[in-house]
Design a protein around this motif. Structure first.
Motif, short mmCIF file in Angstrom:
data_model
loop_
_atom_site.label_atom_id
_atom_site.label_comp_id
_atom_site.label_asym_id
_atom_site.label_seq_id
_atom_site.Cartn_x
_atom_site.Cartn_y
_atom_site.Cartn_z
N UNK A 332 0.81 -1.21 0.00
CA UNK A 332 0.00 0.00 0.00
C UNK A 332 0.85 1.27 0.00
N UNK A 333 2.10 1.17 0.44
CA UNK A 333 2.94 2.38 0.42
C UNK A 333 3.38 2.71 -1.00
N UNK A 334 3.20 1.78 -1.91
CA UNK A 334 3.56 1.98 -3.32
C UNK A 334 5.01 2.36 -3.54
N UNK A 335 5.88 1.84 -2.70
CA UNK A 335 7.31 2.00 -3.00
C UNK A 335 7.78 0.93 -3.98
N UNK A 336 7.17 -0.23 -3.93
CA UNK A 336 7.53 -1.33 -4.81
C UNK A 336 8.98 -1.73 -4.69
N UNK A 337 9.48 -1.64 -3.49
CA UNK A 337 10.85 -2.06 -3.18
C UNK A 337 11.01 -1.90 -1.68
N UNK A 338 12.02 -2.53 -1.07
CA UNK A 338 12.22 -2.35 0.37
C UNK A 338 12.62 -0.90 0.67
N UNK A 339 12.33 -0.49 1.90
CA UNK A 339 12.59 0.90 2.29
C UNK A 339 13.57 0.95 3.46
N UNK A 340 14.24 2.06 3.63
CA UNK A 340 15.14 2.22 4.76
C UNK A 340 14.36 2.10 6.06
N UNK A 341 15.05 1.64 7.05
CA UNK A 341 14.42 1.51 8.35
C UNK A 341 14.20 2.89 8.98
#
Lengths: 422, 422, 422, 422
Positions: A332-341
């Motif tokens: 749902x965040x629509x980053x479509x990839x892992x994100x930084x912590x």
């Protein structure tokens, strides 16, 4: 079963939301993108659209909606995946040659089935508890395919020399997140713990049968391994040193001439990787992903640590992060990839599926259900490893600590990653 | 290390016994039988003879016997198995093309190395504890190859249309044993148990690190599944019904057109099987053997039971049969096949290696040793299953309850079998 | 047929000579050398010994010697090569796993069959012309296998890291021969020529049906291409330049990473090659051999010339060397490799089979004979190229200008070579 | 070269016609149909559209149109077929994974290149004879791909379980034609004949170098073998009798379990076949097509006849049908399949490419041209067979008696067929 109207409406509302989400995921694709199957693990998007629809048609509408006519006699043959109990089907490796039905026709098929599901749910038809269970399973199943769709779309676009972006408007993931420091270790003392799922919520058969396990003291990283940390392994010659590798892993390295992670390229001396934004510079603070079990295990050996067992992981998650944090990065965040912590997020949920050092095997007292849907999980219980926690391609409402995902150890095309224990 | 003369003599005596036993196993073979490698898992007997010799030359004589000259410069290249740390080697799949050195030359090589080992052991050379450990490992290693030799000899002779017997004089196994009745089930109550090995005796690294496990109540068969019981599965259409099979197992059945167990033939309507006596009528009371994990698992599903986990097996063995019974059928009995059960023998030891439903994975705190010999066990810990208890091809002094053998799930050429839990 | 005693004796004498020669060829081998089949084209020497014997048993003794009992019921199954009409047989690729019958047993089999052939020939049994034809075919067939034996022995020993010599006493070929100068070209004027065989002597069906061909003017080299000439191609980067290669040849170079001829090695900067004497320095004046059609063709393109057609070759041979010269190098010279040219020898006969630019296709009016022996030649007439003239492994009395040998274009294990036309 | 305006206009007019025809062929396809490559021989229609365009861009516009900018930097990489001289390219087997550029983008590319070709041709740019030759080659090349497009479209649609029709409006071929009787044989007397092409018209390098051949008396069928005639072979057990087959053909039958012709199905006891109209009943009077060389050769053996050599075919065509008859069935007739013979049409032209018993080899004096376009024909001259006469997918102005087409003997996806000689 006597169910309240609101329960029924709630199911119906969720069903329509799930169905729409699948179509939303495919919306940026051209018809051409939806046909191909470049490797056997990657199914054509068109097939996912049809298969998730066939699932509802075969297991709900056909048996339960009076007078329902199948949309097309041949679609069962075209869109069955692996259910031996549901008859003949197109060989998996041949899916990518099926240019028809066209994308347009499959979207028609979806519409037809969704309409009839609504008719069935809102109409005066008897609904047993079992049927609600299968509808729930159908939604969960479709969410799993939503995730696979994103892996497959990334593979298809990411192997095209033109490196097209999936969606122009997607957020540059991680850009807004803070920089990352050293990992800390979370401590768990030895003892007997309960693992597995018990309760009224949806869950798969493979996580049922809550049972006790004895676990020794362990310490587990409070975040995921990053691209930067993995780069150190690459630059330390990790892919050239047999000592870190399982024998099958080393054979895999040799056979496929692996010398860097999947989707990485060195372009004019600079590291880049394929993302759903196209080919991008690597942001080294992002969690590492698209990594086989062999690579994760070799990295752990190089570090003198280990991958967690599925029980260590589940116990740590239950202990330190029993609730899904707001900051968790799901589809749902629509980053479509892992994100930084971000601070306070241990990254047990979302971002990447975490490899564990546990083989996928039945829990004590596990029994596959009778009938065709009994083929859902149990028959895969050999030669695969358990992964935990969901990924950036997982819907937020699809995951829980007891969820057991499983893949073969060589696979890299999914959003997988890992953390270590000592 | 200061060791008593008697310890040294004892080692030397055992070493000579082990070396002689390998040659005894090969004595009935013709030179032609010792060359071939009909499938990749089956190594040429000639190669086993050389490899077990090279092991002592490379890890004992070369580093420790002053002035020792290797027998032949190229033998390290020819007889290394998989030790990356020990240099280049003939590709495994190419072993079967090495017609030279001849059998005679390899027997010369054996003599040469055994003589020098004796010289080293009885001579005035310093011997560290580590060296004794490696000699011990070399003997255990050679015993493992003795077992493989029998599998491989059976395969080579058993796939020849002339069905030659291995030894004319071998005992008709089972003939002297009593008939078998229904299996009983041994009960174990839930609790915390210790598994693994701790003590002064020889053991492999993979069974070290005694640790606690929590196990639920279980009941385990008091004997092995027999040929007769497996025949019921065959006749009930077990090979045609996907419902009993793991997906990979079903694919294996389809790909290899399996419709009966390995080494079985139906000749003029009568079941026969290949044994080391040649092609024989099946004695239905003999323990079932040459059975893949897939088949064992399918049989268990058909029965509505399970294979034991490695912990269930080890706990039951420790509980009901902590000592090896006199009646256990090991290689020394020279039956060269599993034998019928006698009263009081639970068959935990010998006869057939028993498949467990446990993947071969590291114990808590396991660390592979440093150096080339660290490649012995750890690097195989993926995609294999644990087997327990030894077989009719195992030397009696080679086994213990904590012993963890491991093979890929499709393999049938070893003496494997199984029992069930409920 | 009424034949003179002397004819009968002559046949018998030749038969015994041919049979003995096969055994002579195998005499230096150890039993181990006779079992293996390192690639599908290389048959085990043991198999050749049995197959050539089975041929006489199946096609002469069984049908024609009254009361003859086959030596062993299973040998037909073990030693049939490709005769569909002669029943089931061991799959070609599986020959190398047949450790039994042992070499010793096969030599017994040979003795048995040869004795009965002698009994048949010298005894009072009726012999038709057809039977003499089949005996003749059996001898020619055995001579073809003698040749294959030498290829296969070279392959087996030449791929062993110990590089054993085949016979210690063999002559260093070429040493006694004079140095070689530039090749001259022999001219033939355009016209109609007759090709093929007509006459009373033995010949294969594929060379029957003498027919006219029209051939344009051509000039053909008066000797074979040498190792030295081929080295120039290697050093000029011939293996790296796609322009000289057929598309399939280029794919073969890429797939097998070819960058030098078969059996060549560069050891410490010096070229060596495998011979039946073991690994030797290359004598550059020797005719080039172990060369695929792809390589021969690429060399020709590089030189701006061509390989001769089979008709050009046959016409040139008939014109310039209608008789076999004394100096021709056949198996009887025991060089076991091509030899340097001597004055006056155009090398049309012996040394190496010469690739032609002719596909192996039927002559006009060709018809394969009826029955099992009709499978001898005709069924191979697709995707193979014609080779002419015999080799250093061919018996002198086995060859003639019209002889059409044929192999697939990628094969290198035989003694093949080439000359050019312009 | 000084060329008349009318010549220039004529070329330009033809060029536009050819370009448009390719687009006409693809017009009925959905974007999905244009992407896939179900087997390596079948290229995606999208790829054909791009490749034929790249050919003109790379060989005409780039070198010769001042200031021309390539449409897209990566398209050379994507659309080069096999020209080593023209740089890197997508591996052939990977073409079917290239979902981008989309069909729409490729049609843009075509428009762009066609426009610039028109600009170049009608503009004040110098044009050498060589350039006209390459333009001519580009058109002939595009016509060859038009033909391949129809094979590939048939394969893609014909392997879809929905059996979609290619064009709804296509004519039911053969319906309007008369019934067929027994074949007659046309006689040719032995003699010297000239074969090959000499003259001002377009022709490929492989048919140049007119030369004499001597041919014996022969008789050749005056029409093609029909479906009905081939059915007799099927029903006579032709696919089960090794005696009729080449050894490689028989291996192909066994490996692929062939028991009927390609595209044939037996549905409820009735023979049907896949056509570009979808799945249809077989009209037995239609010429047989989609037949491998192996099958054609086996049929000929069964009949006790032969396939013609390429020279027999060409001589017969030159003798009995030197001009293309009005009735010949080419792509312009829009039958998209072979048609029944009409009186007076010997079917040498159109309908199906006829297998000959001639391997594809260079004519005397043949030399491949220098440069990248020298890769057009010569490098395929091994392991392929010659086919003659064009097919129902060939443009009428593309064919002549000397035209030498060539394919591997196992291929069935093209419109091939055969006639016999005796």
């Amino acid at each position: 079963m006597l169910v309240s109207t609101s329960f029924q409406q709630q199911i119906q509302e969720r069903l329509n939301r799930v169905r729409k989400q699948t179509e939303y995921i495919c919306a940026p694709l051209k018809p051409e993108d939806t046909v191909v199957q470049p490797v056997v693990d990657v199914s054509p998007p068109k097939w996912h659209l049809g298969h998730t629809t066939w699932f509802f048609e075969a297991f709900i509408l056909e048996p339960s909606l009076p007078g329902y006519q199948v949309f097309h006699q041949k679609y069962a043959y075209l869109f069955n995946s692996y259910y031996e109990g549901a008859g003949e089907r197109v060989e998996r490796a041949y899916r990518g040659n099926m240019t028809r039905p066209s994308l347009e026709e499959i979207l028609e098929y979806r519409k037809h089935v969704t309409q009839h599901l609504n008719e069935y749910l809102s109409g005066p038809y008897p609904k047993t508890e079992e049927i609600y269970r299968v509808i729930e399973l159908g939604m969960q199943h479709e969410q799993q395919h939503q995730e696979l769709l994103l892996y497959d779309i990334k593979y298809i676009l990411g192997h095209n020399p033109l490196f097209p972006a999936y969606r122009e408007e997607i957020l540059a993931n991680g850009k807004i997140r803070e920089a990352i420091g050293e990992a800390d270790f979370l401590k768990v003392d030895a003892g007997i713990f309960e693992v597995g799922y018990e309760g009224p919520g949806f869950h798969f058969d493979n996580e049922e049968c809550v049972h006790k396990v004895y676990v020794e003291d362990f310490e587990i990283m409070d975040r995921l391994i990053t691209h930067g940390e993995f780069l150190e392994f690459v630059e330390a010659g990790g892919y050239e040193d047999y000592r870190f590798w399982l024998m099958e892993g080393w054979a895999w390295v040799k056979e496929h001439k692996k010398d860097m992670p999947f989707y990485w390229f060195k372009v004019d001396g600079k590291w880049k990787h394929v993302t759903l934004h196209g080919l991008q510079d690597i942001d080294w603070d992002l969690p590492m992903t698209h990594i086989s079990y062999y690579e994760a295990n070799a990295f752990a050996n190089w570090k003198g640590m280990r991958l967690p067992t599925e029980f260590q992981w589940e116990i740590a998650c239950n202990t330190f992060s029993p609730e899904i944090p707001e900051a968790a990065n799901f589809v749902e965040s629509e980053y479509y990839g892992p994100a930084k912590r971000t601070a306070g997020n241990y990254q047990f949920y979302g971002d990447v599926w975490e490899w564990t050092q546990s083989a996928y095997l039945p829990y004590p007292r596990y029994k596959a259900p009778e009938g065709t849907l009994g083929e859902y999980n149990g028959k895969f219980m050999v030669n695969q490893m358990v992964l935990k926690g969901g990924s950036c391609a997982t819907p937020r409402d699809h995951i829980r600590p007891s969820y057991r995902n499983f893949f073969h150890p060589h696979l890299q095309w999914l959003f997988n990653g890992f953390r270590l224990v000592k």
